[in-house]
Design an enzyme around this catalytic site. Structure first.
Site, PDB file in Angstrom:
ATOM      1  N   CYS A 170      -0.274  -3.542   3.438  1.00 55.86           N
ATOM      2  CA  CYS A 170      -0.574  -3.686   5.083  1.00 55.86           C
ATOM      3  C   CYS A 170       0.615  -3.890   6.040  1.00 55.86           C
ATOM      4  O   CYS A 170       1.560  -3.115   5.997  1.00 55.86           O
ATOM      5  CB  CYS A 170      -1.768  -4.590   5.093  1.00 55.86           C
ATOM      6  SG  CYS A 170      -2.721  -4.125   6.511  1.00 55.86           S
ATOM      7  N   GLU A 201      -5.294  -7.694  -3.051  1.00 53.59           N
ATOM      8  CA  GLU A 201      -5.466  -9.173  -3.285  1.00 53.59           C
ATOM      9  C   GLU A 201      -6.736  -9.452  -2.936  1.00 53.59           C
ATOM     10  O   GLU A 201      -7.279 -10.638  -2.906  1.00 53.59           O
ATOM     11  CB  GLU A 201      -4.343  -9.725  -2.585  1.00 53.59           C
ATOM     12  CG  GLU A 201      -4.383 -10.047  -1.080  1.00 53.59           C
ATOM     13  CD  GLU A 201      -3.935  -8.750  -0.164  1.00 53.59           C
ATOM     14  OE1 GLU A 201      -3.877  -7.551  -0.794  1.00 53.59           O
ATOM     15  OE2 GLU A 201      -3.883  -8.800   0.898  1.00 53.59           O
ATOM     16  N   HIS A 254      -5.790  -3.444   0.591  1.00 55.59           N
ATOM     17  CA  HIS A 254      -5.448  -4.905   0.201  1.00 55.59           C
ATOM     18  C   HIS A 254      -6.138  -5.268  -1.501  1.00 55.59           C
ATOM     19  O   HIS A 254      -6.984  -5.645  -1.568  1.00 55.59           O
ATOM     20  CB  HIS A 254      -6.181  -5.894   1.150  1.00 55.59           C
ATOM     21  CG  HIS A 254      -5.701  -5.836   2.238  1.00 55.59           C
ATOM     22  ND1 HIS A 254      -4.495  -6.708   2.429  1.00 55.59           N
ATOM     23  CD2 HIS A 254      -6.002  -5.287   3.558  1.00 55.59           C
ATOM     24  CE1 HIS A 254      -4.339  -6.509   4.036  1.00 55.59           C
ATOM     25  NE2 HIS A 254      -5.089  -5.810   4.619  1.00 55.59           N
TER      26      HIS A 254
END
Lengths: 232, 766
Positions: A85, A204, A202
Site C-alpha cells: 500500500c 497482512e 493488504h
C-alpha cells in the site's frame, strides 16, 4: 528471519505487518525512519498508512527519510524488500520499482475485499502459492491506480514481473474486477532482480479466519521459507 | 480569591487596551441572557472583562454547560458494577473482562457539518478520537451515525458526499477502522444534517488516566498543533439556530482538521501517559484552552494560571480572548510532573510535535490568565465549570404532531400495484438499501482486529490475546421519536440491544447523543424530556447504564427543527469470538425462524414514507420486559450454538429483513421461501415495523431446540420458511397475498440505489 518494519510518521499498518511477520515465526522489529543502518536484518517491510499525511504525493516525502538510503542499499544488495500500500507508493517514489500509483479512477477511497490471481510462484514472496491461485485480500487506498509508460508496461509483462492481478471470482482480469483503474489490472509487481515487491492489497490483513481470510499468509511463509532454504 | 463557598471577592482586573467595551449588545452576542449575565457578575463580584465574558460565554453555552439538558440527564441510570468511569470525563469506561477496559463515547458535529461538510465531519472524528486516547485507551474502532434530507436535493447530495469523505479521510489516515453506524435520509433533516461520531478504545484497566489537574506547581503544557484563529466560539455557535445565510458568515467558526498531526498526537499522547511524566491530559476541544484548563482545575479542586504569550500560536497579534477561545484542532493540554518537562519535550520531539509550558497548577481555585505578566482574566474555576445556570422548562406536546399521530392510515394501506413492487421499492429506498457506497470509502480492516465489518447489525472488534471481543452499534429512528418521543427513545435503546444480541454480544452500556431542536420552545423541550424518560426506562430495564455522551440542541434552520434524534451508541461484550453470529444466510436448506410477535404496527414506517410521503401514525409500541426476554433468548440460542444467522427486524419490516438476509453482502445470495399466516392486512404484516422481532436461521435438525429454548424465555417463536438456492428466488406469502422477486431484481434495487444517485448525478451545490 529477522524482519525490519520501517515506521514513518503517519504509517498505520506497521503494527499489523509486525504481527503478520511474528505469526509466521519471524523476529520482527520496528525501525523508526530517522534511524540508520539495517545490518543484520534479512527482510525489510514498508508498511501501509499515510506517511507524512500523503502530503505532496503519497510516499513522496517518506522516500527522503534517512532510513531510505539504507533501504536502497539493502535492496541493491539483493535483500528482500516488500512494500504494501503506502509502502508500494514509497518504493515507486524511491525508484526501486517503476511506474506510479495515482488517484483511483473513481476518485474515491476504496476499501473492500478483492480477488487476486497469483501470476508468479518463483519469487521470494509467492513460492507458497500455486500458479493461478485466487486469493481474497482486502484493499484500502485512495491512490492505487498503477500507471506506467507503455515501454515499462511491456517490459513488466514480457519479463513476467506482474506478480498479482485483480481478477473476478472466475479468475478473469476483467474491468469490473479492477478497483482503481490500474493498467492491466496490476495489483503487485517485482523489480528486475525479483527481490523488491510492491503491492496495493493488504496480505497482512488476511491472516486469520476470524477476520475473513487466510489467503495472505502465503506471502509471509514464502519469505520465511525462501530465506531458510537460501544458501548461506 | 475564592472563598470556601465558591463565590469570589472582587479582584479588580483593569480592561485590556483595545478590547471592546461590554454593552448589553455585546453580552447578547455572546449568547448570555440578562439573568445569566447577572449571575456572571455575582460569581465575579464585579463586571467581567471582555476576555472573561468570552470565557463565560463558552463555558456556559449549551455545548459545554448543558444548561437546558443537565437536569434531565441526571435522571438517567449511570451505574453498574462494570462501569469504571461514568459521565463527567472525556469518555465513559467499562470493564470488559480479562483485565481490559473499554473507553467509548459519541459526539456530534452537526452545526459545522451543515456549513462545511468535509471539515465538519472530519474534525468530528478527530475530536472523538482525542476523547478516547486522553483516557489512556488506544482507539480501535469508529462508528458514524448520519442523517440528511432526501437525496433528490443537490444540496443534500453535496452534504452527504462531503460528510462521508470527511469521516473517511480522517479515520483512514489515522488508521482506525470504521465498524458501522447508520445513515438516514428524510426531509426532516433537510436543513440540518446530523453527524455523530463514536469511538471505542481499549486499554488495560490500570492504564486509565483522568483529566484532573493536581499537584500544586506542576506545569501546564500545550502539546501538538499551534493555536490559530480558527473555530473561535465554535461552542457558542453550536448552541444557536442556523439561518439560511449561515453558510457564508459561519465559515470562520468551522475548524480545519489535520489527521496526520492527529496520528502523531495519538502516538505521542499514549507514550506520554505510559511514561508517567504527566499526571493529567485533556483534549482542547470545544472552547479550546478555556474548557480544558478550567475543567481540569474544576475536577482537581485546584486552580490554574496561564501566560498567553507562552502559548505557541500560528500568527502574531492574537489576543488572549482569541487564544482562549480558539478551537484549532489536534491540541492537548497536559499537566506534567514538575521536573519531568524535559521528558515530555523529548517524547513530543520524537513524534515531530511541539510542547510548551504555558502555566502551572495553583491552589487558589482560580482560573487566571495573564498577558505579559498582567492579569486579563481571574475567574473562580468551580462556578465557571459547574455554576452554569440550568433550566427546567415547561414542555407541551405540539398539536400538529398529535394530529399526525392520530391520523387514520387505512387509505394508505392498500398498495398501488402489487406487493412485489412495494418490496423492490423499499429495497431501493436509500434508507433500506445497502450502504456499501458509504463504507467502501472507509478503511474497515486496518489494525487487523475487525471481526464483523459494517453492513451487519453491529460491528465487532476482537481483543487481541483473548477470546473476547467488543461489539458496537448506533441506533435511533427519529420518526418514531417525533411521533411519540418516549416510546421512540425506548425503541432506539431496544433496537440497539437487539442489534448487539444478533451478533452474539451482551448489551453492556450506552453513550448517547441527544440531537434536538431549540429547547426554549415548549414542544421541543417536551420532546427532550420525554425522550430522556424513555431512555431512562429502557436503560434501566436492560441494565445498560449511560456512561456519557453529548447534547446537540438548536438543530433548526429558519425555525424548522429536526426530528428529535436521541442516538444510542451501545456497546456489548462477546465472551467467545468463535460464537459471532453472521446476519446473512449461510446454508441452503436452513430453516427460518421468527422470534417475537408480528403485530403489524405500521405508524412511522419506511413503507408510509416511501409510498405516501407520510411520517404519521402511532409508532410501534415497546414492551421492555418482552425485549429483555428476547435478548436473553437470543444470547442463549447463540451460546447453545444453534443459530446460523440472525438479523434484527426494523426498517422495511419483515419482508426487507428477510431480503437483506438473503442478499448478504452480494457475494453469495440465497433464495427464500417463507410465509406468515396472521390475520393482518398483508401490507402491515410484510412492512410493519413492530419492535421485539429477530429473524434467525438454523439447521432444520436444530429447529425444535430453537423453538423450545425460545419458549423457556416466553418468547413467541415460529418457523416461517426455508433458505433456498439463489436460483429459486424470493417468495414470501401472507395468506393469499404474496411477494416474489428474483435475486437479480433485488440485488439491483438494493445495491445500486445509492450509487445510482451519487455516482451519476453531480454532487455540486444546487
Amino acid at each position: 528471519m529477522k524482519v525490519a518494519v520501517i515506521t514513518f510518521p503517519g504509517s498505520n499498518c506497521d503494527h499489523d505487518l509486525y504481527k503478520a511477520a511474528q505469526q509466521v515465526g519471524g523476529d520482527a522489529s520496528f525501525v523508526w525512519h530517522r534511524e540508520r543502518g539495517l545490518d543484520g536484518f534479512d527482510v525489510v517491510l514498508l508498511p501501509g498508512g499515510f506517511s507524512y499525511g500523503d502530503y505532496l504525493r503519497p510516499g513522496a516525502i517518506a522516500r527522503m527519510s534517512p532510513i531510505m538510503d539504507d533501504v536502497m542499499s539493502f535492496a541493491k544488495a539483493g535483500g528482500p524488500v516488500l512494500g504494501i500500500c503506502n509502502g508500494f507508493q514509497v518504493l515507486c517514489e524511491a525508484g526501486l520499482l517503476p511506474g506510479a500509483l495515482v488517484r483511483n479512477d473513481a476518485l474515491k477511497f476504496r476499501s473492500h475485499d478483492v480477488r487476486l490471481r497469483v501470476e508468479r510462484v518463483d519469487t521470494l514472496f509467492t513460492s507458497d502459492y500455486e500458479l493461478g491461485q485466487i486469493l481474497r485480500v482486502p484493499i484500502a487506498h485512495g491512490d492505487g491506480n498503477y500507471e506506467a509508460d507503455e515501454e515499462t508496461l511491456n517490459a513488466l509483462e514480457d519479463e513476467g514481473r506482474v506478480v498479482f492481478r485483480y481478477v473476478d471470482r472466475n479468475g478473469e482480469a476483467v474491468e469490473s474486477a479492477n478497483p482503481n483503474g490500474s493498467w492491466h489490472n496490476i495489483a503487485g509487481i517485482v523489480n528486475e532482480s525479483g527481490n523488491v515487491l510492491g503491492m496495493m492489497p493488504h496480505p497482512e490483513r488476511a491472516m486469520e479466519e476470524l477476520l475473513g481470510s487466510t489467503d495472505g499468509v502465503g506471502v509471509f511463509t514464502s519469505m520465511m521459507n525462501s530465506l531458510s532454504t537460501a544458501p548461506a | 480569591m475564592s472563598k470556601a463557598d465558591g463565590t469570589a471577592t472582587a479582584t479588580p482586573v483593569p480592561p485590556r487596551a483595545g478590547d471592546p467595551e461590554i454593552t448589553p449588545e455585546v453580552v447578547a452576542d455572546h449568547g448570555l441572557s440578562e439573568d445569566e449575565y447577572a449571575r456572571v457578575c455575582s460569581v465575579m463580584g464585579r463586571e467581567p472583562t471582555f476576555t472573561e465574558l468570552g470565557v463565560f460565554s463558552a463555558m456556559w453555552s449549551e455545548h459545554c454547560g448543558y444548561k437546558n439538558s443537565k437536569r434531565l440527564l441526571r435522571l438517567l441510570p449511570t451505574r453498574a458494577p462494570w462501569v469504571i468511569q461514568g459521565p463527567g470525563e472525556n469518555a465513559g469506561v467499562i470493564d470488559v473482562g480479562d483485565g481490559y477496559a473499554l473507553a467509548f463515547k459519541i459526539e456530534s458535529h452537526n452545526h459545522p457539518s451543515a456549513v462545511e461538510p468535509y471539515q465538519g465531519s472530519a474534525t468530528g472524528v478527530g475530536g472523538i478520537l482525542r476523547d478516547i486516547f486522553t483516557m489512556g485507551a488506544r482507539p480501535v474502532a469508529v462508528l458514524d451515525s448520519l442523517r440528511f434530507g432526501d437525496l433528490d436535493s443537490g444540496r443534500v447530495r453535496y452534504l452527504f458526499d462531503g460528510v462521508v469523505k470527511g469521516v473517511g479521510d480522517y479515520g483512514n489516515c489515522v488508521g482506525i477502522p470504521n465498524i458501522g453506524g447508520e445513515v438516514v435520509f428524510d426531509r426532516g433533516y433537510e436543513g440540518n444534517p446530523i453527524v455523530n461520531a463514536m469511538c471505542l478504545g481499549l486499554m488495560k484497566r490500570e492504564e486509565l488516566i483522568t483529566a484532573a489537574a493536581s499537584g500544586v506547581g506542576n506545569p501546564l503544557m500545550a502539546v501538538g498543533a499551534r493555536t490559530g484563529r480558527d473555530g473561535i466560539h465554535g461552542a457558542t455557535f453550536a448552541s444557536e439556530e442556523l439561518s439560511e445565510d449561515a453558510d457564508e458568515s459561519s465559515r470562520p467558526q468551522v475548524q480545519v482538521g489535520d489527521p496526520f498531526t492527529e496520528k502523531l498526537l495519538l502516538e505521542a499522547s499514549l507514550e506520554l501517559i505510559a511514561s508517567g511524566a504527566i499526571s493529567a491530559i485533556q483534549d482542547m476541544g470545544a472552547a479550546g484552552i478555556t474548557s480544558s484548563a478550567s475543567e481540569m482545575a474544576g475536577r482537581g479542586g485546584s486552580g490554574v494560571e496561564m501566560e498567553m504569550t507562552d502559548v505557541p500560536v500560528r500568527e502574531d497579534g492574537m489576543t488572549p480572548y482569541e487564544i482562549l477561545l480558539s478551537e484549532s484542532q489536534e491540541r492537548m493540554l497536559v499537566v506534567a510532573e514538575k521536573g519531568r518537562e524535559g521528558e515530555v519535550h523529548r517524547i513530543l520531539e520524537k513524534w515531530e510535535l511541539e510542547a510548551a509550558v504555558i502555566g502551572r497548577v495553583t491552589d487558589d481555585g482560580m482560573f487566571r490568565v495573564l498577558e505579559n505578566g498582567k492579569v486579563v482574566a481571574d475567574i473562580p474555576a468551580l462556578p465557571l465549570t459547574d455554576g452554569c445556570p440550568t433550566y427546567e422548562r415547561e414542555g407541551v406536546e405540539s398539536a400538529e404532531i398529535i394530529g399526525l399521530r392520530d391520523m387514520d392510515l387505512s387509505e394508505h394501506l392498500i398498495p398501488e400495484g402489487d406487493l412485489s413492487k412495494s418490496l423492490l421499492l423499499l429495497l431501493g429506498s436509500p434508507n433500506v438499501a445497502s450502504k456499501q457506497w458509504i463504507y467502501h470509502q472507509y478503511d474497515t480492516t486496518v489494525r487487523t482486529s475487525t471481526a464483523v465489518r459494517p453492513g451487519g447489525d453491529a460491528g465487532v472488534v476482537r481483543i487481541r490475546g483473548t477470546q473476547r471481543a467488543v461489539a458496537a452499534t448506533t441506533d435511533c429512528n427519529g420518526r418514531f421519536v417525533y411521533l411519540q418521543p418516549k416510546t421512540g427513545a425506548m425503541a432506539a435503546v431496544a433496537e440497539a440491544a437487539r442489534n448487539l444480541v444478533c451478533v452474539g454480544a451482551m448489551p453492556t452500556a450506552i453513550t448517547n447523543n441527544l440531537n434536538f431542536g431549540n429547547p426554549l420552545k415548549a414542544h421541543i423541550y417536551y420532546q427532550l424530556r420525554e425522550a430522556v424518560l424513555g431512555m431512562r426506562d429502557a436503560c434501566a430495564a436492560f441494565e445498560t447504564p449511560v456512561t456519557g455522551g453529548n447534547v446537540s440542541l438548536f438543530n433548526e434552520t429558519d425555525g424548522k427543527a429536526i426530528y428529535p434524534t436521541p442516538v444510542i451508541g451501545m456497546v456489548g461484550v462477546i465472551d467467545d469470538v468463535d460464537r459471532i453470529t453472521p446476519n446473512a444466510f449461510r446454508n441452503e436448506g436452513d430453516d427460518i425462524v421468527l422470534l417475537g410477535e408480528n403485530t403489524g404496527e405500521i405508524g412511522g414506517s419506511e413503507y408510509l414514507y416511501v409510498t405516501a410521503a407520510l411520517v404519521a401514525g402511532e409508532p410501534p409500541s415497546v414492551d421492555l420486559e418482552g425485549e429483555k426476554r428476547l435478548q436473553q433468548a437470543m444470547l442463549s440460542l447463540t451460546h447453545e450454538g444453534l443459530v446460523t444467522a440472525a438479523h434484527d427486524c426494523s426498517q422495511g419490516g419483515l419482508a426487507c429483513t428477510l431480503a437483506e438476509m438473503a442478499l448478504g453482502d452480494g457475494e453469495e445470495p440465497f433464495g427464500v421461501e417463507a410465509g406468515i399466516d396472521d390475520e393482518l392486512r398483508p401490507v402491515v404484516s410484510l412492512f410493519g415495523e413492530a419492535q421485539g422481532r429477530i429473524v434467525l436461521s438454523c439447521n432444520p435438525a436444530s429447529t425444535g431446540a430453537v423453538l423450545a429454548s425460545a419458549e423457556r424465555y416466553a418468547v413467541p417463536a415460529r418457523k416461517i420458511g426455508t433458505v433456498l438456492g439463489a436460483d429459486r428466488g424470493f417468495t414470501l406469502k401472507v395468506r393469499d397475498a404474496s411477494v416474489s422477486a428474483s435475486l437479480a431484481e433485488m440485488t439491483e434495487a438494493y445495491f445500486q440505489a445509492i450509487p445510482k444517485i451519487m455516482d451519476v448525478s453531480p454532487t455540486a451545490e444546487s
